[in-house]
Design a protein around this motif. Structure first.
Motif, PDB file in Angstrom:
ATOM      1  N   ARG A  80      12.149 -34.500  23.012  1.00 26.29           N
ATOM      2  CA  ARG A  80      12.674 -35.049  24.269  1.00 26.29           C
ATOM      3  C   ARG A  80      12.818 -33.948  25.332  1.00 26.29           C
ATOM      4  NH1 ARG A  80      11.064 -38.934  25.557  1.00 26.29           N
ATOM      5  NH2 ARG A  80       9.532 -38.195  24.068  1.00 26.29           N
ATOM      6  N   LYS A 119      16.853 -43.626  34.639  1.00 28.72           N
ATOM      7  CA  LYS A 119      15.626 -43.862  33.864  1.00 28.72           C
ATOM      8  C   LYS A 119      15.394 -42.749  32.845  1.00 28.72           C
ATOM      9  CE  LYS A 119      10.707 -44.912  34.434  1.00 28.72           C
ATOM     10  NZ  LYS A 119       9.578 -45.033  35.402  1.00 28.72           N
ATOM     11  N   THR A 151      15.854 -42.735  28.449  1.00 27.66           N
ATOM     12  CA  THR A 151      14.806 -42.315  27.519  1.00 27.66           C
ATOM     13  C   THR A 151      15.402 -41.631  26.292  1.00 27.66           C
ATOM     14  OG1 THR A 151      13.392 -41.872  29.441  1.00 27.66           O
ATOM     15  CG2 THR A 151      12.633 -41.020  27.336  1.00 27.66           C
ATOM     16  N   CYS A 152      16.529 -40.940  26.496  1.00 26.21           N
ATOM     17  CA  CYS A 152      17.156 -40.174  25.406  1.00 26.21           C
ATOM     18  C   CYS A 152      18.352 -40.880  24.780  1.00 26.21           C
ATOM     19  CB  CYS A 152      17.635 -38.819  25.935  1.00 26.21           C
ATOM     20  SG  CYS A 152      16.379 -37.908  26.820  1.00 26.21           S
ATOM     21  N   ASN A 204      15.123 -49.504  22.994  1.00 26.38           N
ATOM     22  CA  ASN A 204      13.872 -48.832  23.326  1.00 26.38           C
ATOM     23  C   ASN A 204      12.859 -49.816  23.896  1.00 26.38           C
ATOM     24  OD1 ASN A 204      11.134 -47.626  22.837  1.00 26.38           O
ATOM     25  ND2 ASN A 204      12.375 -45.927  22.079  1.00 26.38           N
ATOM     26  N   ASP A 216       9.647 -49.437  24.810  1.00 29.77           N
ATOM     27  CA  ASP A 216       8.300 -49.391  24.224  1.00 29.77           C
ATOM     28  C   ASP A 216       8.232 -50.216  22.952  1.00 29.77           C
ATOM     29  OD1 ASP A 216       7.403 -47.739  26.217  1.00 29.77           O
ATOM     30  OD2 ASP A 216       7.819 -45.893  25.121  1.00 29.77           O
TER      31      ASP A 216
END
Length: 622
Positions: A122, A236, A240-241, A294, A296
């Protein structure tokens, strides 16, 4: 004797979570539900990442490794907990306890380091996005994962090795629901100074190193996030983390609560509850965290769910237009076909040798011992592996083109991998048997009981089936119209060379499973023979040393031949001419070794020769 179980205790009793009978059924149902969700969640995550090319990135490669670790270490713990709820006394033998301790430490250390690797991933993605593909290349990711498992392997080996030197008292009730370090050390009636020293040093490294890596990564990430001017941009990047931060917080928080609480009378019950959280609940939560939080994963999952049933079925079948392959064989020179056909009729020697060994061990009560039980299993594996390969090979020598259908090719690949992996682990089981026989002769019949031998053999075949199923399952590739397999059987690498779709996940699986299926048995064999050689060197007489070495010379020869030929086959440089060299070396590994093993164990083994002599004499008399 110093390397084995020095105590008179041959089994332990796990106290479990509670002794209240009214809670047993409720807890059984609760943990059964948790385990089912854990297995489904982690297997689902691994499968989803494997099947979706959209998730073939370093981040999800590490996530699939995390899911594999979670699945394994929950499997090490929960089944034994469930047994405790349905039995009056949850008895665990000394070898089973040490095995559970070993695998628990292996996977728990690996989890700590994989979380650190994910934090580094990350950091690179957010702080160095332009260099991400270069920094987190396939080779770097592969070696990072290998390093994670090596850390777990080293830590588990050192801790368990030290635990084997501890003398246990007659009080054999472990005040826990699994074999953990602290509850076991509490039962010791010998000095635990070295264990505590090792525990302090390795814990300091395996906790501080990942923690500092995670802390350093997120300090840099937060600094980068604060430089972003827009609130939307910050949100954003931080999102992600967020999944990884949550996973790290839950894992380290529950582990800290378990091991860093005050050691008073009531803390043991508290530590049981907190250890339940990080040994059983955390593996269940991780796939939920990474799927719910998540985008994705949710996008890929929605795509799969939205597909029509017929489309989903087709996705798991042969994607290519290839319905058959042509095996190129060993050589295309016509003048060599007949000589090679006659040469490879040595298959009959392999069949006679291995069937003869299995029959001899079966009918001779003199050979009804763990050593020969494993040897009969090795002979069965050799017989099956050579049958899978040689029969198709002989066809090539008498036909112009050796066609093999897609289905037959996948079947041959599957069976070859089952028996190849099983052979490696069987040799490791035999090395362990040799170690116990030589280093712990008085406890040999206790340690190598019928049940232990049976479950070791089941474990060997299970590992073969799991490895083969994974490799063959992910061989659903698009194959080019050039369907010529440059080999004499369907092996992984020649098939992958024909693929015209991404083989990224296949290469990762080959690396990951090969690391486990080669390193684990190799380390087991190395450790076993290190202890055996050390014990032999303590023998004063030259005759005694010679006798000690000769006892295990057959197994050493078998191991050397197998690993030597396999190493020459797979570790040679990949250049244009190496494929032909690989064919010759693989002939040795897949065909000659299977023929040699029964000869090695009959010609170099006094017990086998004696049993054979007795049978021949009884036949002559009758």
């Amino acid at each position: 004797m110093a390397t084995g179980n020095n105590s008179i205790v041959t089994e332990f009793i796990l106290a479990g979570l509670t002794e209240k009978p009214e809670l047993q059924l409720l807890l059984f149902l609760f943990f059964l539900g948790v385990y089912v969700v854990t297995v489904m969640g982690n297997l689902g995550m691994i499968t989803l990442i494997g099947l979706s090319s959209h998730l073939h990135t370093p981040m999800y490669y590490f996530l699939s490794s995390l899911s594999f670790i979670d699945l394994c270490y929950s499997t090490v713990i929960i089944p034994k907990i469930l047994v405790n709820f349905v039995t009056e006394k949850n008895i665990i033998s000394y070898p089973e306890c040490m095995t559970q301790l070993y695998f628990f430490i292996f996977f728990i250390i690996s989890e700590g380091h994989i979380l650190a690797v994910m934090a580094y991933d990350r950091y690179v993605a957010i702080c160095k996005p332009l260099l991400y593909n270069v920094t987190m290349s396939y080779q770097v990711c592969s070696w990072l994962v290998v390093e994670v498992y090596m850390m777990g392997l080293i830590g588990a080996t050192v801790h368990t090795g030290c635990m084997l030197t501890v003398v246990f008292c007659k009080d054999k009730i472990i005040n826990h629901y699994f074999c953990d370090l602290f509850p076991l050390l509490e039962l010791s009636c010998s000095s635990t100074y070295i264990n505590e020293l090792v525990l302090l040093c390795l814990s300091a490294f395996n906790i501080l190193a990942p923690t500092l890596a995670i802390f350093g990564s997120y300090v840099s990430i937060i600094a980068s996030i604060l430089r972003i001017h827009s609130t939307e941009g910050r949100s954003k990047v931080f999102s992600t983390c967020s999944s990884h931060i949550l996973a790290v917080t839950i894992f380290y928080g529950s582990a800290a609560f378990m091991y860093l609480q005050p050691s008073n009378v009531s803390s043991m019950e508290q530590s049981k509850v907190s250890s339940v959280f990080y040994t059983t609940i955390v593996p269940m939560l991780n796939p939920l965290i990474y799927s719910i939080r998540n985008k994705d994963v949710k996008v890929v999952l929605n795509k799969i769910i939205e597909k029509k049933p017929a489309e989903r079925i087709m996705d798991h079948r042969n994607h290519s237009s290839v319905t058959e392959f042509i095996l190129s064989g060993l050589t295309e020179l016509p003048e060599l076909q007949l000589p090679l056909f006659l040469l490879f009729r040595i298959y009959m020697v392999t069949v006679v040798g291995n069937v003869g060994m299995i029959t001899l061990i079966g009918i001779s009560s003199y050979l009804h011992t763990p050593t020969y039980y494993f040897l009969s299993s090795l002979s069965f594996i050799d017989l099956c592996q050579s049958t899978v390969i040689t029969a198709k090979m002989l066809v090539k020598f008498v036909t112009e083109k050796n066609f093999i259908s897609y289905t037959e090719c996948m079947t041959q690949l599957y069976l070859f991998l089952v028996f190849a992996i099983a052979e490696i682990h069987m040799l490791a089981a035999m090395a362990y048997d040799c170690y116990v026989a030589f280093c712990n002769p008085l406890l040999y019949n206790v340690i190598m009981s019928y049940h232990v031998c049976f479950w070791l053999t089941v474990g060997v075949y299970t590992l073969g089936i799991i490895g083969s199923t994974i490799h063959t399952g992910f061989m659903q590739l698009f194959f080019s119209k050039a369907n010529l397999v440059n080999h004499y059987f369907c092996d992984l690498f020649p098939l992958l060379q024909l693929a015209c779709s991404s083989i990224y996940i296949n290469e990762l699986l080959v690396l990951g499973l090969s690391a486990f299926n080669i390193l684990t048995p190799a380390l087991n064999i190395f450790a076993s023979y290190s202890f055996i050689i050390r014990s032999i060197l303590h023998i004063r007489s030259t005759e005694g040393r010679s006798k000690g070495f000769s006892t295990y010379s057959s197994h050493i020869s078998a191991v050397t031949i197998f690993y030597g030929s396999a190493a020459f086959m797979y570790l040679q440089p990949s250049n244009v001419s190496s494929m032909d060299q690989s064919k010759v070396s693989s002939v040795f590994c897949t065909i000659i070794v299977s023929m040699l093993n029964p000869m090695i164990y009959s010609l170099r083994n006094k017990d086998v020769k004696f049993a054979l002599k007795k049978i021949l004499e009884s036949r002559a008399c009758s």
